[in-house]
Design an enzyme around this catalytic site. Structure first.
Site, PDB file in Angstrom:
ATOM      1  N   PHE A 185      20.915 -21.888 -48.580  1.00  0.00           N
ATOM      2  CA  PHE A 185      21.884 -20.832 -48.309  1.00  0.00           C
ATOM      3  C   PHE A 185      23.267 -21.454 -48.420  1.00  0.00           C
ATOM      4  O   PHE A 185      23.432 -22.636 -48.124  1.00  0.00           O
ATOM      5  CB  PHE A 185      21.648 -20.267 -46.893  1.00  0.00           C
ATOM      6  CG  PHE A 185      21.153 -18.845 -46.897  1.00  0.00           C
ATOM      7  CD1 PHE A 185      20.156 -18.436 -47.759  1.00  0.00           C
ATOM      8  CD2 PHE A 185      21.698 -17.904 -46.028  1.00  0.00           C
ATOM      9  CE1 PHE A 185      19.703 -17.126 -47.766  1.00  0.00           C
ATOM     10  CE2 PHE A 185      21.251 -16.596 -46.025  1.00  0.00           C
ATOM     11  CZ  PHE A 185      20.260 -16.208 -46.893  1.00  0.00           C
ATOM     12  N   HIS A 197      30.825  -7.283 -44.927  1.00  0.00           N
ATOM     13  CA  HIS A 197      29.472  -7.652 -44.518  1.00  0.00           C
ATOM     14  C   HIS A 197      29.358  -8.028 -43.053  1.00  0.00           C
ATOM     15  O   HIS A 197      28.419  -7.628 -42.371  1.00  0.00           O
ATOM     16  CB  HIS A 197      29.024  -8.813 -45.402  1.00  0.00           C
ATOM     17  CG  HIS A 197      27.611  -9.230 -45.177  1.00  0.00           C
ATOM     18  ND1 HIS A 197      26.557  -8.365 -45.286  1.00  0.00           N
ATOM     19  CD2 HIS A 197      27.075 -10.434 -44.858  1.00  0.00           C
ATOM     20  CE1 HIS A 197      25.424  -9.008 -45.043  1.00  0.00           C
ATOM     21  NE2 HIS A 197      25.711 -10.258 -44.770  1.00  0.00           N
TER      22      HIS A 197
HETATM   23  C1  LIG Z   1      22.303  -5.992 -45.264  1.00  0.00           C
HETATM   24  C2  LIG Z   1      22.446  -7.134 -44.299  1.00  0.00           C
HETATM   25  C3  LIG Z   1      21.742  -8.320 -44.499  1.00  0.00           C
HETATM   26  C4  LIG Z   1      21.872  -9.366 -43.602  1.00  0.00           C
HETATM   27  N1  LIG Z   1      21.170 -10.517 -43.824  1.00  0.00           N
HETATM   28  C5  LIG Z   1      21.259 -11.530 -42.932  1.00  0.00           C
HETATM   29  C6  LIG Z   1      20.491 -12.730 -43.102  1.00  0.00           C
HETATM   30  O1  LIG Z   1      19.719 -12.879 -44.030  1.00  0.00           O
HETATM   31  N2  LIG Z   1      20.631 -13.705 -42.173  1.00  0.00           N
HETATM   32  C7  LIG Z   1      21.465 -13.593 -41.105  1.00  0.00           C
HETATM   33  O2  LIG Z   1      21.532 -14.503 -40.288  1.00  0.00           O
HETATM   34  N3  LIG Z   1      22.195 -12.456 -40.919  1.00  0.00           N
HETATM   35  C8  LIG Z   1      22.103 -11.434 -41.795  1.00  0.00           C
HETATM   36  N4  LIG Z   1      22.850 -10.300 -41.598  1.00  0.00           N
HETATM   37  C9  LIG Z   1      23.658 -10.166 -40.372  1.00  0.00           C
HETATM   38  C10 LIG Z   1      22.752  -9.876 -39.192  1.00  0.00           C
HETATM   39  O3  LIG Z   1      21.686  -9.059 -39.589  1.00  0.00           O
HETATM   40  C11 LIG Z   1      23.503  -9.173 -38.057  1.00  0.00           C
HETATM   41  O4  LIG Z   1      24.686  -9.848 -37.761  1.00  0.00           O
HETATM   42  C12 LIG Z   1      22.657  -9.118 -36.787  1.00  0.00           C
HETATM   43  O5  LIG Z   1      21.389  -8.584 -37.067  1.00  0.00           O
HETATM   44  C13 LIG Z   1      23.367  -8.296 -35.723  1.00  0.00           C
HETATM   45  O6  LIG Z   1      22.504  -8.074 -34.647  1.00  0.00           O
HETATM   46  P1  LIG Z   1      23.052  -7.284 -33.371  1.00  0.00           P
HETATM   47  O7  LIG Z   1      21.907  -7.203 -32.435  1.00  0.00           O
HETATM   48  O8  LIG Z   1      24.302  -7.908 -32.908  1.00  0.00           O
HETATM   49  O9  LIG Z   1      23.441  -5.835 -33.921  1.00  0.00           O
HETATM   50  P2  LIG Z   1      22.593  -4.652 -34.618  1.00  0.00           P
HETATM   51  O10 LIG Z   1      21.289  -5.102 -35.133  1.00  0.00           O
HETATM   52  O11 LIG Z   1      23.530  -4.017 -35.568  1.00  0.00           O
HETATM   53  O12 LIG Z   1      22.299  -3.660 -33.427  1.00  0.00           O
HETATM   54  C14 LIG Z   1      23.318  -2.913 -32.797  1.00  0.00           C
HETATM   55  C15 LIG Z   1      22.687  -2.049 -31.727  1.00  0.00           C
HETATM   56  O13 LIG Z   1      23.702  -1.469 -30.935  1.00  0.00           O
HETATM   57  C16 LIG Z   1      23.418  -0.114 -30.702  1.00  0.00           C
HETATM   58  N5  LIG Z   1      24.701   0.571 -30.481  1.00  0.00           N
HETATM   59  C17 LIG Z   1      25.847   0.456 -31.181  1.00  0.00           C
HETATM   60  N6  LIG Z   1      26.806   1.242 -30.657  1.00  0.00           N
HETATM   61  C18 LIG Z   1      26.261   1.857 -29.590  1.00  0.00           C
HETATM   62  C19 LIG Z   1      26.737   2.807 -28.650  1.00  0.00           C
HETATM   63  N7  LIG Z   1      27.980   3.281 -28.689  1.00  0.00           N
HETATM   64  N8  LIG Z   1      25.881   3.238 -27.695  1.00  0.00           N
HETATM   65  C20 LIG Z   1      24.598   2.799 -27.642  1.00  0.00           C
HETATM   66  N9  LIG Z   1      24.103   1.899 -28.517  1.00  0.00           N
HETATM   67  C21 LIG Z   1      24.921   1.436 -29.471  1.00  0.00           C
HETATM   68  C22 LIG Z   1      22.662   0.337 -31.936  1.00  0.00           C
HETATM   69  O14 LIG Z   1      21.859   1.444 -31.635  1.00  0.00           O
HETATM   70  C23 LIG Z   1      21.837  -0.901 -32.259  1.00  0.00           C
HETATM   71  O15 LIG Z   1      20.625  -0.879 -31.553  1.00  0.00           O
HETATM   72  C24 LIG Z   1      22.735  -9.241 -42.491  1.00  0.00           C
HETATM   73  C25 LIG Z   1      23.431  -8.068 -42.296  1.00  0.00           C
HETATM   74  C26 LIG Z   1      23.318  -7.028 -43.207  1.00  0.00           C
HETATM   75  C27 LIG Z   1      24.152  -5.807 -42.998  1.00  0.00           C
END
Ligand SMILES: Cc1cc2nc3c(=O)[nH]c(=O)nc-3n(C[C@H](O)[C@H](O)[C@H](O)COP(=O)(O)OP(=O)(O)OC[C@H]3O[C@@H](n4cnc5c(N)ncnc54)[C@H](O)[C@@H]3O)c2cc1C
Length: 619
Positions: free
Chosen positions: A132, A373
């Protein structure tokens, strides 16, 4: 699913059910402190609130891998991962946090495997790893295979596994409940709870909690071209701003080089790790000129800027779907890959290209352009997820408030995140935040502290304000004999699209004072008043998605202003932020985190340097 009833006081409310929120729940349930609490006969009351059904969280779209120096395929070492993370972030990384990230990464991946994540395997049955961008061995000598993967669907594996584990522990969820307010005490020093809107019933709930963990994901929807799903509207960050808190390093938005033209949908970096090459209109594999050592696998900001330079030099190509349109794309060439191998290791990429571009990646070049992203900045936290504010040269912890995952900034990504480090960040620091809350509960069970009347009052007042706002926002159905010309003409979706274009021309990939000022002007003159005036087109309270869309649009507008304020104050170029009017990195003036509250200019917090002095960032 909605909880059967709402408790008078929760020990912990987790907002968000992606990798960070679910890891926080598991971190809490699996901790030694939780076992000790149970041994004492106490069962903490915990609720996870999510605006989406948990399995729709954006984590499920992560493709390429999760970084850890397992050394399964090539020799590796956490010190190298630590160094790469600091260098990748252009030295804006807090090195104590990056050390924890690199050091605890292998155990984090092993824990995921033991929980049930089906990683791809080497011939010997070990967890397979791929290259990566920016991950190297021997402190930058040559690329190393560090990303553990599951074909190109690692996020799907992780999300489903964590959710199943939560179900096994009996974690309680409030699904499709939208958190509209984060409520603190008057001095922003203690958390009171949240206000949440149950989108099924159309009712608000004031939910009191001694601990709240924000895990609401990123804000890619600030930009028109983005890989982020529609829900990534930066809610948690905007709620923090509205509660009077600051955001850290919010000017740093990562643009991933390979968004599929037209859609912005991500074609994973794994496609280049597996041998894909970027080409310009002349067919030249141009990255060799910009990053002679790492070429197409240089850090993402470096590749995105190189693409921008090629386009500006007239060597861009038009999207074949729009042949007369702007020549603002470049080619991703996967034709050299063995077609069968490509289908095995990049099934998601192949399917996306076939379905959305109508192209065959084993034969055709694929049009791509940089796509918004990842949000590097966010709600500032300590290594254990505690949220703090920065003033008078010190951190001040907000008692009971935590954040983890993409909405947070523990500062492991600095000015540019390395691929594979964000799932790691979300799982690792999510777990740590959950475990920390369990420890605090052991110290101070909620039942002992009881409900604080001042906090209840603040919470009730917030709920009343929200209810009044909803009433005001709902269209009143005109009587049958009246023309419906009173219907609002604007809507949240149009506003978000317009904001995306303003931010794209203002600060995407490169910017300068004129472009930032222009974006600020558009925000003030047009978008902010429109956001304020938004009303729904129907008076239905139940399942009325326009209500939450309006809140999301307002959150994005608020966040955009803060991002522009921080961008405007940083007079240098570093990582993902490239200012053509200040093209050099300036460690004398800006080796510091911006800490920006709503409507303010940033305060500056020094970066934690442990043992890696700032150096040249070349790939
Ligand atoms: C297409 C794509 C590919 C990726 N590939 C990789 C990869 O290969 N490797 C890597 O390390 N990272 C990757 N990333 C980045 C990584 O996936 C994310 O940074 C990470 O999954 C974020 O996790 P999180 O739990 O912080 O947020 P999320 O998974 O976005 O979850 C957010 C949560 O918050 C909740 N929420 C939001 N606002 C509210 C509200 N107002 N009230 C109630 N609930 C709310 C939503 O319902 C959801 O459950 C990728 C991202 C994308 C977009």
């Amino acid at each position: 699913m909605s909880p059967k009833h709402i408790e008078e006081l929760y020990d912990a409310v987790i907002v968000g059910a992606g990798a960070a929120g679910l890891s926080a729940a598991l971190g809490l349930y699996r901790s030694d402190a939780m076992q000790a609490l149970r041994a004492q006969g106490s069962e903490p009351k915990i609720l996870v609130v999510s605006k989406l059904q948990p399995l729709r969280s954006h984590t499920g779209s992560a493709e390429g891998g999760i970084a850890a120096s397992l050394g399964n395929v090539e020799p590796d070492n956490w010190h190298w991962h630590y160094f790469d993370t600091v260098k990748g972030g252009d030295w804006l990384v807090d090195q104590d946090a990056a050390r924890v990230l690199a050091q605890e990464a292998p155990q984090t991946v092993i824990n995921l495997e033991r929980s049930g994540v089906a990683f791809s395997r080497t011939k010997d049955g070990l967890i397979a790893q791929r290259r990566f961008g920016g991950h190297t061995r021997e402190f930058g000598q040559e690329p190393v295979k560090r990303a553990a993967y599951s074909a190109d669907r690692i996020g799907h594996q992780i999300l489903h596994t964590l959710w199943q584990q939560c179900a096994a522990y009996g974690v309680q969820f409030a699904e499709e409940w939208y958190v509209s307010d984060l409520v603190l005490d008057e001095t922003c020093s203690r958390v009171a709870g949240i206000v949440a809107y149950d989108t099924h019933a159309g009712t608000t709930h004031a939910i009191a909690a001694t601990h709240v963990i924000m895990a609401t994901g990123g804000a890619g929807r600030l930009f028109h071209t983005t890989s982020n799903s529609y829900d990534l509207t930066g809610d948690g960050m905007a709620l923090a701003l509205q509660a009077g808190l600051q955001l850290e390093d919010i000017e740093f938005m990562q643009f991933h080089p390979t968004g599929l033209a037209h859609t912005g949908i991500l074609l994973s970096e794994a496609s280049r790790a597996e041998g894909g090459v970027l080409r310009n209109a002349d067919g030249e594999a141009f990255m060799a000129r910009y990053a002679p050592e790492h070429k197409d696998l240089a850090a993402r900001d470096v590749v995105s800027r190189a693409m921008r330079a090629e386009i500006e030099a007239g060597r861009g190509v038009a999207d074949p779907k729009d042949p007369l349109g702007p020549q603002d794309c470049l080619w991703l060439d996967l034709t050299e890959l063995d077609a069968q191998h490509m289908r095995a290791v990049l099934p998601q990429v192949v399917q996306t290209v076939e379905d959305y571009a109508g192209l065959d990646p084993s034969r055709d070049y694929i049009p791509v352009k940089p796509t918004a992203h990842y949000t590097m900045g966010g709600i500032p936290t300590t290594l254990n997820g505690q949220v703090y504010t920065w003033s008078d040269g010190e951190r001040h912890i907000v008692d009971g408030l935590y954040a983890a995952g993409e909405c947070a900034c523990v500062s492991v990504h600095g000015a540019n995140r390395l691929g594979g480090n964000s799932l790691l960040d979300a799982c690792l620091f999510g777990t740590r935040a959950g475990a920390m809350v369990a420890l605090r509960l052991l110290d101070r069970p909620a039942a002992a502290s009881g409900v604080d009347p001042a906090l209840t009052e603040a919470l009730d007042a917030a709920q009343a304000r929200r209810d009044a706002q909803i009433t005001d926002m709902l269209a009143t159905t005109p009587p049958d004999d009246v023309e419906t010309s009173e219907q609002p003409t604007d809507n949240a979706y149009q506003l978000m699209a317009d904001l995306g274009s303003v931010m794209e021309s203002g600060v995407a990939v490169t910017c300068d004072n004129a472009s930032i000022t222009q974006a600020l002007h558009r925000l003030e003159a047009d978008l902010e008043p429109r956001a304020h005036a938004l009303r729904t087109h129907s008076d239905a309270r139940t399942f009325n998605q326009e209500i939450t869309a309006i809140w999301e649009a307002r959150h994005l507008v608020e966040l955009a202003r803060t991002m522009l304020a921080a961008t405007s104050a940083r007079h240098e170029s570093r990582g993902s932020l490239y200012r053509t009017d200040f093209p050099q990195r300036d460690d004398t003036g800006f080796l510091a985190h911006s800490m920006t509250a709503a409507g303010q200019t940033p305060l500056w917090q020094p970066v934690h340097i442990v043992n890696i002095e700032p150096g040249t960032r070349a790939y």
